[in-house]
Scaffold this motif. Structure first.
Motif, PDB file in Angstrom:
ATOM      1  N   UNK A   5      10.271  -3.653  32.557  1.00 32.98           N
ATOM      2  CA  UNK A   5       9.629  -3.179  33.916  1.00 32.98           C
ATOM      3  C   UNK A   5       8.419  -2.459  32.751  1.00 32.98           C
ATOM      4  N   UNK A   6       7.099  -2.781  32.212  1.00 33.39           N
ATOM      5  CA  UNK A   6       6.390  -2.862  31.710  1.00 33.39           C
ATOM      6  C   UNK A   6       5.135  -2.223  32.659  1.00 33.39           C
ATOM      7  N   UNK A   7       4.047  -1.709  31.907  1.00 36.63           N
ATOM      8  CA  UNK A   7       2.657  -2.925  32.623  1.00 36.63           C
ATOM      9  C   UNK A   7       1.225  -1.483  32.033  1.00 36.63           C
ATOM     10  N   UNK A   8       0.540  -2.701  31.250  1.00 38.51           N
ATOM     11  CA  UNK A   8      -0.721  -2.339  31.057  1.00 38.51           C
ATOM     12  C   UNK A   8      -1.889  -1.619  32.096  1.00 38.51           C
ATOM     13  N   UNK A   9      -2.031  -0.433  32.750  1.00 39.90           N
ATOM     14  CA  UNK A   9      -3.400  -0.427  33.563  1.00 39.90           C
ATOM     15  C   UNK A   9      -4.745  -0.587  33.443  1.00 39.90           C
ATOM     16  N   UNK A  10      -5.889  -1.495  34.392  1.00 43.86           N
ATOM     17  CA  UNK A  10      -6.620  -2.076  34.143  1.00 43.86           C
ATOM     18  C   UNK A  10      -7.685  -0.800  33.332  1.00 43.86           C
ATOM     19  N   UNK A  11      -7.757   0.211  33.879  1.00 38.28           N
ATOM     20  CA  UNK A  11      -8.346   1.299  32.894  1.00 38.28           C
ATOM     21  C   UNK A  11      -8.093   1.058  31.616  1.00 38.28           C
ATOM     22  N   UNK A  12      -6.749   0.874  30.874  1.00 39.82           N
ATOM     23  CA  UNK A  12      -6.625   1.007  29.062  1.00 39.82           C
ATOM     24  C   UNK A  12      -6.377  -0.695  28.967  1.00 39.82           C
ATOM     25  N   UNK A  13      -7.256  -1.345  29.360  1.00 39.41           N
ATOM     26  CA  UNK A  13      -7.393  -2.425  28.765  1.00 39.41           C
ATOM     27  C   UNK A  13      -7.207  -2.323  27.019  1.00 39.41           C
ATOM     28  N   UNK A  14      -8.291  -1.837  26.610  1.00 43.59           N
ATOM     29  CA  UNK A  14      -9.184  -2.338  25.778  1.00 43.59           C
ATOM     30  C   UNK A  14      -7.694  -1.110  24.542  1.00 43.59           C
ATOM     31  N   UNK A  15      -6.465  -0.584  25.273  1.00 41.17           N
ATOM     32  CA  UNK A  15      -5.456  -0.272  24.363  1.00 41.17           C
ATOM     33  C   UNK A  15      -3.645  -0.532  24.990  1.00 41.17           C
ATOM     34  N   UNK A  16      -3.686  -1.516  24.277  1.00 41.05           N
ATOM     35  CA  UNK A  16      -2.107  -2.052  24.976  1.00 41.05           C
ATOM     36  C   UNK A  16      -1.332  -0.802  24.458  1.00 41.05           C
ATOM     37  N   UNK A  17      -1.546   0.424  23.517  1.00 41.61           N
ATOM     38  CA  UNK A  17      -0.750   1.140  22.825  1.00 41.61           C
ATOM     39  C   UNK A  17      -1.043   2.365  24.522  1.00 41.61           C
ATOM     40  N   UNK A  18      -0.928   1.914  25.366  1.00 38.44           N
ATOM     41  CA  UNK A  18      -1.384   2.842  26.310  1.00 38.44           C
ATOM     42  C   UNK A  18      -0.414   2.333  27.720  1.00 38.44           C
ATOM     43  N   UNK A  19       0.325   1.696  27.274  1.00 33.40           N
ATOM     44  CA  UNK A  19       0.906   0.825  27.988  1.00 33.40           C
ATOM     45  C   UNK A  19       1.912   2.054  28.469  1.00 33.40           C
ATOM     46  N   UNK A  20       3.046   1.769  29.449  1.00 34.75           N
ATOM     47  CA  UNK A  20       3.761   2.364  30.862  1.00 34.75           C
ATOM     48  C   UNK A  20       5.151   1.978  30.408  1.00 34.75           C
ATOM     49  N   UNK A  21       5.732   2.364  31.260  1.00 41.22           N
ATOM     50  CA  UNK A  21       6.913   1.624  32.046  1.00 41.22           C
ATOM     51  C   UNK A  21       8.333   2.057  30.851  1.00 41.22           C
ATOM     52  N   UNK A  22       9.818   0.679  30.861  1.00 42.98           N
ATOM     53  CA  UNK A  22      10.588   0.545  30.639  1.00 42.98           C
ATOM     54  C   UNK A  22      11.236  -0.428  30.334  1.00 42.98           C
ATOM     55  N   UNK A  23      12.391  -0.735  29.017  1.00 44.92           N
ATOM     56  CA  UNK A  23      12.554  -2.056  29.677  1.00 44.92           C
ATOM     57  C   UNK A  23      14.332  -1.476  28.860  1.00 44.92           C
ATOM     58  N   UNK A  24      14.839  -2.287  29.427  1.00 47.06           N
ATOM     59  CA  UNK A  24      16.908  -1.899  29.146  1.00 47.06           C
ATOM     60  C   UNK A  24      17.315  -3.110  28.429  1.00 47.06           C
ATOM     61  N   UNK A  25      18.365  -2.770  27.612  1.00 48.86           N
ATOM     62  CA  UNK A  25      19.227  -4.488  27.518  1.00 48.86           C
ATOM     63  C   UNK A  25      20.771  -4.222  26.998  1.00 48.86           C
ATOM     64  N   UNK A  26      21.335  -4.853  27.332  1.00 46.90           N
ATOM     65  CA  UNK A  26      23.091  -4.304  26.796  1.00 46.90           C
ATOM     66  C   UNK A  26      23.599  -5.510  26.280  1.00 46.90           C
ATOM     67  N   UNK A  27      24.759  -5.873  25.834  1.00 48.60           N
ATOM     68  CA  UNK A  27      25.710  -6.931  25.083  1.00 48.60           C
ATOM     69  C   UNK A  27      26.676  -6.767  24.801  1.00 48.60           C
ATOM     70  N   UNK A  28      27.478  -7.283  25.861  1.00 49.23           N
ATOM     71  CA  UNK A  28      29.189  -6.875  25.958  1.00 49.23           C
ATOM     72  C   UNK A  28      29.858  -8.721  26.054  1.00 49.23           C
ATOM     73  N   UNK A  29      30.614  -8.388  25.136  1.00 44.75           N
ATOM     74  CA  UNK A  29      31.757  -9.235  24.510  1.00 44.75           C
ATOM     75  C   UNK A  29      33.371  -9.141  24.770  1.00 44.75           C
ATOM     76  N   UNK A  30      33.648  -9.358  25.379  1.00 45.50           N
ATOM     77  CA  UNK A  30      35.061  -8.709  25.499  1.00 45.50           C
ATOM     78  C   UNK A  30      35.647  -7.169  25.450  1.00 45.50           C
TER      79      UNK A  30
END
Length: 179
Positions: free
Chosen positions: A58-83
């Motif tokens: 759930x990652x977003x870069x607002x239009x007003x921040x178009x010139x700076x991708x480091x101003x992106x906001x949001x989160x991401x999650x990951x998991x890895x399970x086996x047995x």
């Protein structure tokens, strides 16, 4: 006029007045500006051994921040399970770059059950090709996020993993920087 003609005329009048009303309402609203870039969605990766690996963005870069991708906001999650063994992590986005249907997102892990992972930066690459999306991650060559040393923002690997059929989909909104 016969009854059928009256019904058609009345129906057309109603449609025209509804269209005029919605046009008047739309013109009163300020135009919506599309966000500069985005990466959203959830899917599981395919592994022949049966690993349960899930990524959610759930990652977003607002239009007003178009010139700076480091101003992106949001989160991401990951998991890895086996047995029944594995780990999960959640990261706060600190950079989002997209080009066409490819996105690279990075973030700092804010919570995890993998000892030593919190505070580490990780990056993920997604190739949005419909039902056959692909994904790569910065720790592909290091073993796990804990072993990654000082990863810069917006760095990841090529999208070498395949999304498991029927488990979800990722959506990339392409970045259009002003050059």
């Amino acid at each position: 006029m016969n009854r059928r003609t009256k019904i058609v005329v009345l129906g057309c009048a109603l449609l025209l007045s509804a269209g005029a009303a919605s046009a008047a309402t739309a013109s009163d609203d300020t135009p919506r500006q599309r966000e500069a870039a985005a990466l959203t969605g959830t899917a599981k990766l395919y592994r022949s051994a049966g690993d349960d690996i899930t990524f959610t963005f759930d990652a977003h870069l607002a239009a007003k921040d178009n010139a700076d991708p480091t101003k992106a906001t949001g989160t991401f999650e990951f998991s890895h399970y086996l047995n029944g063994e594995g780990a999960r992590a959640k990261a706060k986005v600190d950079c989002l770059l997209t080009g066409g249907k490819v996105a690279v997102v990075s973030g700092v892990i804010t919570s995890s059950d993998l000892p030593g992972a919190e505070g580490k930066r990780v990056g993920v690459t997604v190739h949005d090709v419909g039902r056959h999306d692909r994904l790569g991650y910065s720790w592909a060559s290091t073993g796990n996020p804990v072993e990654t040393k000082e990863l810069p923002k917006c760095v990841s690997s090529a999208p070498f993993e395949k999304v498991k059929k029927g488990t979800g989909d990722f959506t990339v909104v392409p970045w259009k920087p002003d050059f």
